[in-house]
Design an enzyme around this catalytic site. Structure first.
Site, PDB file in Angstrom:
ATOM      1  N   LYS A  94      -3.013 -11.441   7.796  1.00 58.34           N
ATOM      2  CA  LYS A  94      -3.884 -12.555   7.426  1.00 58.34           C
ATOM      3  C   LYS A  94      -3.451 -13.822   8.156  1.00 58.34           C
ATOM      4  O   LYS A  94      -4.278 -14.614   8.617  1.00 58.34           O
ATOM      5  CB  LYS A  94      -3.803 -12.761   5.919  1.00 58.34           C
ATOM      6  CG  LYS A  94      -5.004 -13.438   5.322  1.00 58.34           C
ATOM      7  CD  LYS A  94      -6.122 -12.453   5.153  1.00 58.34           C
ATOM      8  CE  LYS A  94      -7.266 -13.062   4.380  1.00 58.34           C
ATOM      9  NZ  LYS A  94      -8.306 -12.066   4.105  1.00 58.34           N
ATOM     10  N   GLU A 136      -4.689 -13.184  -2.340  1.00 60.14           N
ATOM     11  CA  GLU A 136      -5.031 -11.958  -1.629  1.00 60.14           C
ATOM     12  C   GLU A 136      -4.513 -10.747  -2.385  1.00 60.14           C
ATOM     13  O   GLU A 136      -3.379 -10.741  -2.898  1.00 60.14           O
ATOM     14  CB  GLU A 136      -4.404 -11.989  -0.230  1.00 60.14           C
ATOM     15  CG  GLU A 136      -4.896 -10.919   0.696  1.00 60.14           C
ATOM     16  CD  GLU A 136      -6.258 -11.235   1.288  1.00 60.14           C
ATOM     17  OE1 GLU A 136      -6.884 -10.316   1.848  1.00 60.14           O
ATOM     18  OE2 GLU A 136      -6.704 -12.398   1.202  1.00 60.14           O
ATOM     19  N   ASP A 137      -5.346  -9.708  -2.461  1.00 62.21           N
ATOM     20  CA  ASP A 137      -4.932  -8.397  -2.963  1.00 62.21           C
ATOM     21  C   ASP A 137      -4.280  -8.464  -4.338  1.00 62.21           C
ATOM     22  O   ASP A 137      -3.212  -7.908  -4.582  1.00 62.21           O
ATOM     23  CB  ASP A 137      -3.990  -7.726  -1.948  1.00 62.21           C
ATOM     24  CG  ASP A 137      -4.708  -7.341  -0.669  1.00 62.21           C
ATOM     25  OD1 ASP A 137      -5.945  -7.449  -0.634  1.00 62.21           O
ATOM     26  OD2 ASP A 137      -4.036  -6.936   0.296  1.00 62.21           O
ATOM     27  N   ASP A 162     -10.604 -11.838  -1.363  1.00 57.56           N
ATOM     28  CA  ASP A 162     -11.188 -10.549  -1.733  1.00 57.56           C
ATOM     29  C   ASP A 162     -12.499 -10.751  -2.486  1.00 57.56           C
ATOM     30  O   ASP A 162     -13.409  -9.927  -2.387  1.00 57.56           O
ATOM     31  CB  ASP A 162     -10.219  -9.741  -2.600  1.00 57.56           C
ATOM     32  CG  ASP A 162      -8.921  -9.460  -1.876  1.00 57.56           C
ATOM     33  OD1 ASP A 162      -8.968  -8.980  -0.740  1.00 57.56           O
ATOM     34  OD2 ASP A 162      -7.850  -9.744  -2.443  1.00 57.56           O
ATOM     35  N   ASN A 289     -13.441   1.038   2.208  1.00 55.04           N
ATOM     36  CA  ASN A 289     -12.648   1.232   3.428  1.00 55.04           C
ATOM     37  C   ASN A 289     -11.452   2.137   3.169  1.00 55.04           C
ATOM     38  O   ASN A 289     -10.855   2.059   2.094  1.00 55.04           O
ATOM     39  CB  ASN A 289     -12.134  -0.130   3.941  1.00 55.04           C
ATOM     40  CG  ASN A 289     -12.921  -0.622   5.130  1.00 55.04           C
ATOM     41  OD1 ASN A 289     -13.386   0.168   5.944  1.00 55.04           O
ATOM     42  ND2 ASN A 289     -13.079  -1.927   5.235  1.00 55.04           N
TER      43      ASN A 289
END
Length: 442
Positions: A94, A136-137, A162, A289
């Site tokens: 990132k 993130e995540d 996200d 994904n």
């Protein structure tokens, strides 16, 4: 991934200095005089100025161009809760994207904490380091609570990519699909498979754009979100269908006459037979994904008129968050926004859509090429200047910019030069007239 690609990826991460990022000094320290300015006693002047007025931290430190990319590793890519150590390669990645596409510096911070309130406390304590925070995540539903709390407590932009990065790019794709098929956004029927953070954020953004909430059917791992269910979180409950809709309704049944399928779930969740009854020219967004809910070739075999998006770079119409977050943060930092709000995200979505539409319509009469070009290429050099300018303008118009731009056109010119420099292409002085010509062409 196959064994050859996996080996190449591991070698890429290991070669030279392990990892993908480094801290690079922005000031030269080659003499005693330099050292005296950079550290003791010179550093004291900056400390005193900031102590007198905390806003001076933006003048005398790296804060104005520094984002914290923060994760606890509870929802990493398709791997789930693999922890903060295993999350670090993603956070470093990132950082590369922030730098490559918007020249924003990043510290990646992986925190070993699953309790949401303690995580909030930790992030709040380290927030003075940063001009903005990119979460993130972090798994749902905790991520909703964490983001809301941080937004309430901090006066810098907090953005859960996200959720909102995905939502912006999905919205851009939907806007262009509706342009292509000449549908009104308020009349479409949308079926969503998946009800996690990204799915809910996408739906929230699409409702803001005009999709009717009653025309949205959402499925989680237990089936249709229905008012007859009592296991729904606050976020899921917003999209529960009325109790007269049977909770036993299948995905295939819900897709009958639907205009849009939004998949934010798992591999192979959608079968070719499920989409046969969809409305003509359906938009199928299979974003799981690395294996989508349905492979594009299978979708088109079942419905040759389908417009298909995935999250993969090896198919057209890749829904990629890098189209959004670097440019939203570039603008937010440059106008010193106190938050990233819906107006700013909507501006980003509309600009992304317009960039693809303008380019595509120049390729094929009537814009038909848009079916495979709903979303711009990630290396399109127009993205930085045009998205960031639109987002900065939205921040100013909505009252969250604490350092408004004095000249928006000059800002666009500067970012056009920056985009070329970041891409390694020759930088030519961009004039206001040249930018106006580009904007008019788009």
């Amino acid at each position: 991934m196959d064994a050859v690609f996996k080996a190449s990826a591991l070698a890429f991460h290991e070669q030279g200095r392990p990892g993908k990022i480094a801290v690079v000094a922005t000031k030269s320290v080659q003499s005693k005089e330099d050292l005296a300015l950079a550290y003791s006693p010179g550093v004291g002047a900056a400390c005193e100025a900031i102590h007198a007025d905390v806003e001076n931290s933006y003048r005398y430190t790296a804060k104005a161009n520094l984002v914290g990319v923060i994760s606890n590793g509870t929802a990493v890519l398709g791997y789930g809760n693999i922890g903060p150590h295993a999350a670090k390669p993603v956070m470093e990645g990132k950082g590369i994207l922030f730098k490559r596409f918007a020249d924003i510096d990043v510290f990646d911070i992986e925190i070993d904490e699953n309790d949401p309130d303690r995580l909030i406390e930790t992030i709040t304590r380290i927030a003075p380091t940063f001009g903005g925070i990119n979460l993130e995540d972090i798994k749902a539903p905790e991520c909703f609570h964490i983001e809301r709390a941080l937004r309430a407590q901090l006066s810098i932009p907090v953005f859960h990519d996200d959720q909102h990065g995905t939502a912006v790019v999905v919205t851009a794709a939907v806007i262009n699909a509706l342009r292509l098929t000449k549908r009104a956004i308020g009349e479409i029927r949308l079926v969503c498979n998946g009800a996690g953070a990204a799915a809910i954020a996408c739906l929230d953004m699409l409702v803001v754009q005009g999709v009717a909430r009653e025309n949205i059917w959402v499925f989680d791992s237990k089936g249709l979100l229905s008012a007859s269910r009592f296991d729904l979180s606050e976020e899921k409950a917003r999209y529960a269908q009325n109790s007269d809709q049977p909770s036993s309704m299948t995905l295939k049944q819900a897709l009958q006459d639907a205009d849009v399928f939004l998949g934010v779930s798992k591999a192979n969740a959608l079968q070719p037979d499920d989409i046969v009854g969809m409305h003509p020219q359906p938009l199928i967004m299979a974003l799981a994904n690395p294996i989508p809910e349905i492979m594009p070739q299978l979708a088109r075999a079942a419905r040759p008129d389908a417009i298909v998006c995935t999250g993969r770079s090896d198919f057209p119409n890749q829904v990629n968050n890098v189209l959004c977050f670097p440019y939203v943060f570039r603008a937010a930092l440059d106008v010193r926004a106190s938050t990233i709000n819906t107006a700013m995200l909507s501006a980003a979505a509309r600009t992304i859509a317009d960039l693809a539409y303008s380019a595509s319509s120049q390729v094929t009469p009537g814009g038909r090429a848009l079916a495979d070009y709903l979303i711009p290429d990630v290396f399109d050099q127009r993205l930085l200047p045009q998205i960031a300018t639109a987002v900065a303008s939205a921040a100013m118009d909505s009252g969250v910019a604490r350092l408004p731009l004095q000249d928006s056109l000059a800002y666009t010119c500067a970012l056009t030069d920056l985009a070329r420099r970041l891409a390694g292409t020759p930088v030519q002085k961009v004039t206001n007239d040249a930018v106006l010509m580009m904007v008019n062409e788009d």
